[in-house]
Scaffold this active site. Structure first.
Site, PDB file in Angstrom:
ATOM      1  CG  HIS A  44      -0.292  -0.202   2.525  1.00  0.00           C
ATOM      2  ND1 HIS A  44       0.082  -1.443   2.982  1.00  0.00           N
ATOM      3  CD2 HIS A  44       0.083   0.672   3.488  1.00  0.00           C
ATOM      4  CE1 HIS A  44       0.651  -1.334   4.174  1.00  0.00           C
ATOM      5  NE2 HIS A  44       0.677  -0.052   4.506  1.00  0.00           N
ATOM      6  CG  LEU A  45       1.510   5.245  -2.679  1.00  0.00           C
ATOM      7  CD1 LEU A  45       3.000   5.073  -2.501  1.00  0.00           C
ATOM      8  CD2 LEU A  45       1.199   5.404  -4.166  1.00  0.00           C
TER       9      LEU A  45
HETATM   10  P1  5GP Z   1       1.567   0.278   7.459  1.00  0.00           P
HETATM   11  O1  5GP Z   1       1.973   0.516   8.910  1.00  0.00           O
HETATM   12  O2  5GP Z   1       1.482  -1.200   7.166  1.00  0.00           O
HETATM   13  O3  5GP Z   1       2.412   1.018   6.483  1.00  0.00           O
HETATM   14  O4  5GP Z   1       0.138   0.921   7.318  1.00  0.00           O
HETATM   15  C1  5GP Z   1      -1.032   0.233   7.573  1.00  0.00           C
HETATM   16  C2  5GP Z   1      -2.118   1.288   7.688  1.00  0.00           C
HETATM   17  O5  5GP Z   1      -3.365   0.659   7.567  1.00  0.00           O
HETATM   18  C3  5GP Z   1      -2.124   2.022   9.036  1.00  0.00           C
HETATM   19  O6  5GP Z   1      -1.953   3.417   8.815  1.00  0.00           O
HETATM   20  C4  5GP Z   1      -3.493   1.691   9.639  1.00  0.00           C
HETATM   21  O7  5GP Z   1      -4.069   2.789  10.306  1.00  0.00           O
HETATM   22  C5  5GP Z   1      -4.287   1.275   8.412  1.00  0.00           C
HETATM   23  N1  5GP Z   1      -5.300   0.288   8.669  1.00  0.00           N
HETATM   24  C6  5GP Z   1      -5.155  -0.887   9.334  1.00  0.00           C
HETATM   25  N2  5GP Z   1      -6.298  -1.589   9.332  1.00  0.00           N
HETATM   26  C7  5GP Z   1      -7.193  -0.835   8.641  1.00  0.00           C
HETATM   27  C8  5GP Z   1      -8.558  -1.034   8.302  1.00  0.00           C
HETATM   28  O8  5GP Z   1      -9.194  -2.039   8.622  1.00  0.00           O
HETATM   29  N3  5GP Z   1      -9.168  -0.056   7.588  1.00  0.00           N
HETATM   30  C9  5GP Z   1      -8.498   1.073   7.199  1.00  0.00           C
HETATM   31  N4  5GP Z   1      -9.185   1.969   6.505  1.00  0.00           N
HETATM   32  N5  5GP Z   1      -7.214   1.285   7.492  1.00  0.00           N
HETATM   33  C10 5GP Z   1      -6.570   0.343   8.215  1.00  0.00           C
END
Ligand code: 5GP
Ligand code: ZN
Length: 113
Positions: free
Chosen positions: A99-100
């Site tokens: 994801h971006l």
């Molecule tokens: P990472 O830390 O992997 O780069 O980012 C994951 C992002 O996904 C986090 O900013 C977190 O807030 C978001 N996130 C996690 N679970 C969910 C979800 O169920 N729905 C949404 N909209 N965002 C999520």
């Protein structure tokens, strides 16, 4: 496979999709770190950027193109915004689906934490 972002992309969790095309979807981050905090993801499951095969790397450009469109729509350009791809554990990645992050609407600082 149990992946929350795959489920969101399939529309199973009721998360509002703010951008959709054949290969890419985008939605608001659940825990926003800026006034605008959008996640742009491929529909196809890649655990991280490192897992995108060379012959499919064009998907990353498609994510960037969606981010460009969303940044214009949300008017975080020309004020400016930040794109982030956390990769792996030390990279701060917590959801194992590429994801971006599109972050804007406030002054960003460098270096990040
Ligand atoms: P990472 O830390 O992997 O780069 O980012 C994951 C992002 O996904 C986090 O900013 C977190 O807030 C978001 N996130 C996690 N679970 C969910 C979800 O169920 N729905 C949404 N909209 N965002 C999520
Ligand atoms: Zn997934």
């Amino acid at each position: 496979m149990d992946c929350i972002f795959c489920a969101i992309a399939r529309g199973e969790l009721g998360t509002k999709l703010i951008y959709e095309d054949e290969d890419v979807v985008a939605f608001e981050d659940l825990n926003p770190q800026a006034p605008t905090h959008i996640l742009v993801i491929p529909r196809r499951h890649y655990p991280s950027l490192q897992d995108v095969p060379k012959d499919e790397i064009g998907i990353v450009a498609r994510l960037a193109a969606a981010a460009q469109e969303l940044a214009a729509e949300r008017r975080i350009w020309p004020s400016g915004y930040r794109l982030v791809v956390n990769s792996g554990s030390e990279g701060g990645q917590t959801v194992s689906h590429l994801h971006l992050h599109v972050l804007g609407g406030r002054q960003m600082v460098w270096p990040p934490g």
